[in-house]
Structures are given as C-alpha cells and as structure tokens.
Design an enzyme around this catalytic site. Structure first.
Site, PDB file in Angstrom:
ATOM      1  CG  ASP A  40      55.202  -1.804 -32.991  1.00 24.81           C
ATOM      2  OD1 ASP A  40      54.181  -1.611 -32.315  1.00 24.81           O
ATOM      3  OD2 ASP A  40      55.261  -1.583 -34.215  1.00 24.81           O
ATOM      4  CE1 TYR A  68      59.024   5.974 -34.027  1.00 20.18           C
ATOM      5  CE2 TYR A  68      58.068   7.774 -35.292  1.00 20.18           C
ATOM      6  CZ  TYR A  68      58.009   6.897 -34.226  1.00 20.18           C
ATOM      7  OH  TYR A  68      56.951   6.942 -33.366  1.00 20.18           O
ATOM      8  CG  ASP A  82      56.566  -5.718 -37.508  1.00 15.04           C
ATOM      9  OD1 ASP A  82      56.359  -6.943 -37.601  1.00 15.04           O
ATOM     10  OD2 ASP A  82      56.194  -5.063 -36.511  1.00 15.04           O
ATOM     11  NE  ARG A 174      53.698  -1.736 -36.685  1.00 13.42           N
ATOM     12  CZ  ARG A 174      52.457  -2.129 -36.401  1.00 13.42           C
ATOM     13  NH1 ARG A 174      51.959  -3.206 -36.978  1.00 13.42           N
ATOM     14  NH2 ARG A 174      51.729  -1.477 -35.545  1.00 13.42           N
TER      15      ARG A 174
END
Length: 236
Positions: A40, A68, A82, A174
C-alpha cells in the site's frame, strides 16, 4: 542486454508499487518488469521487482511467506482499516494489560480465515474491489484461508501497539489490526507498516528509490539477484 533477476527495493511511503515499477523500468532500460506483492502507498519496506526472464518465477516468489513490522492504533476504526481511511467509529480505549493484548493477538495465530478488505485489488466480476469502494459500494467477500506462524508484540503505549508478524501470502495486515481491535472491543486500525522479509529475501540488499534513480545503469544491473543465486537460495 538487460540481465534477468530480482531487484530488491526499500519502498518509501506515499508511493504506489506501480510507481516503483515505472521508475525501475526507466532506470534499468527494460519493458519486461513486474512486482511481487503490492505494498500500500502508506507502507514501506521490501518490494521485489522481477526483471526480464525472472518474470516467469513471479508467482513462485509471491507464494512465499512474509514478515511485517506494524503499529496498530486502538480506539478508531477506519474505512480502509488503516490511517489513510475515514474514521468510521471512535471508542474509548480501556487500560488493557499486556496479557489482554497478547491474548487478542494469540487468537489470530495458526491457520484461520480472513475477510479481505473492500480496499483491495481482489476482483468481483472483473472489477477490483477498491474501485467499487471508491464509489461507496460494499460487496460480500468470501473469507480466505491465511496463516500466522509467529507474532511478537514489541511495544505497548496505549492506544498504540507495535508488533511483528510472520504470515502466509494473501494476508492483509490491515485486516489483522482491524480484527484484533474488534476482539478487544474498542476497534483499531493499522497506523504504520513495513515489510522486512519475503521468503528468503530481506532488506539487507534493498536499494532505495532515490538510489535507483541516481545509479549508473550497469551498476544497477549488477545489483540484481541473479536467477542462479535465487535457485541456490531456494534449494532448487
């Protein structure tokens, strides 16, 4: 002749994965290039670009697990799950203990199902969901099987929680943040995200976009991870 291989990029925030591909295409002097797994615009970190004959192993590289580092902010749910979305609901954040937060994270380990967010590239009748979301439409999404092999909570300073997660392909961090917030009863959204690993590739050899723009082309070619090296890394 442009060599074949994988270019590891440390993506900056506020760029799309497509932006990075366009910059690398010009810098490398190739038309045959793609990326392995969209990041993103908000997210930073490892973006793998496949160049020339490496495009043939794109699906193989995309199928590997990822790591992540993220931050979730409790108390606010958003339209995109988000910090770039509109705030849909705000709730007071209770004085959770570390054990309570860990219990919520533990509920999303191993194999489970995740409902993909509306703001995603998944297609419904050939139309990406994010395009429908922009029009204010919401459609039913089928749950998808995902796996979290490991997580680690690094910092708790309410309403923020820093974490690391190792997950399967097709995993939405997310949605992970959103679902943990729902489990805790106060809602949450993802406020920061950085991809640090994909399969056996890490940020160690990754180049920034600024570096890619300024490097001499031959030097950039030499920075590619070759197909032979990839084969050795994967034990093929």
């Amino acid at each position: 002749m442009v060599p074949s291989g994988v270019l590891l990029v440390d993506k900056a925030p506020d760029m799309t994965s497509h932006d990075v591909v366009a910059i690398a295409r010009r810098a490398l002097g190739t038309k045959k290039i793609g990326h392995c797994g969209t990041l993103d615009p908000m997210a930073t970190g490892l973006l793998m670009l496949v160049v020339e004959r490496a495009t043939k192993i794109q699906d193989l590289l995309m199928s590997e697990d990822k790591e992540y580092e993220g931050t979730l902010t409790l108390g606010k749910t958003t339209s995109t799950q988000d910090r770039q979305g509109d705030v849909l609901e705000e709730k007071e954040v209770p004085a959770f203990t570390a054990a309570q937060i860990d219990e919520a994270f533990a509920g999303f380990t191993g194999a489970f199902e995740q409902i993909p967010p509306m703001v995603s590239a998944i297609k419904k009748d050939g139309v990406p969901l994010y395009k429908l979301a922009r029009k204010g439409q919401e459609v039913e999404r089928a749950p998808r099987p995902v796996t979290v092999s490991k997580y680690d909570i690094r910092r708790i300073e309410l309403p923020e929680v820093d974490f690391v997660v190792n997950c399967s392909k097709g995993f939405y961090v997310r949605t992970y943040a959103h679902d943990i917030g729902a489990k805790l009863g106060c809602g949450a959204h993802l406020s920061a995200l950085r991809r640090t690993r994909s399969g056996r590739f890490t940020l160690e050899r990754a180049l920034t976009v600024d570096k890619i723009k300024e490097m001499p082309r031959e030097e950039l070619w030499r920075s590619l991870v070759s197909l032979a090296e990839i084969s050795l890394m994967r034990g093929a």
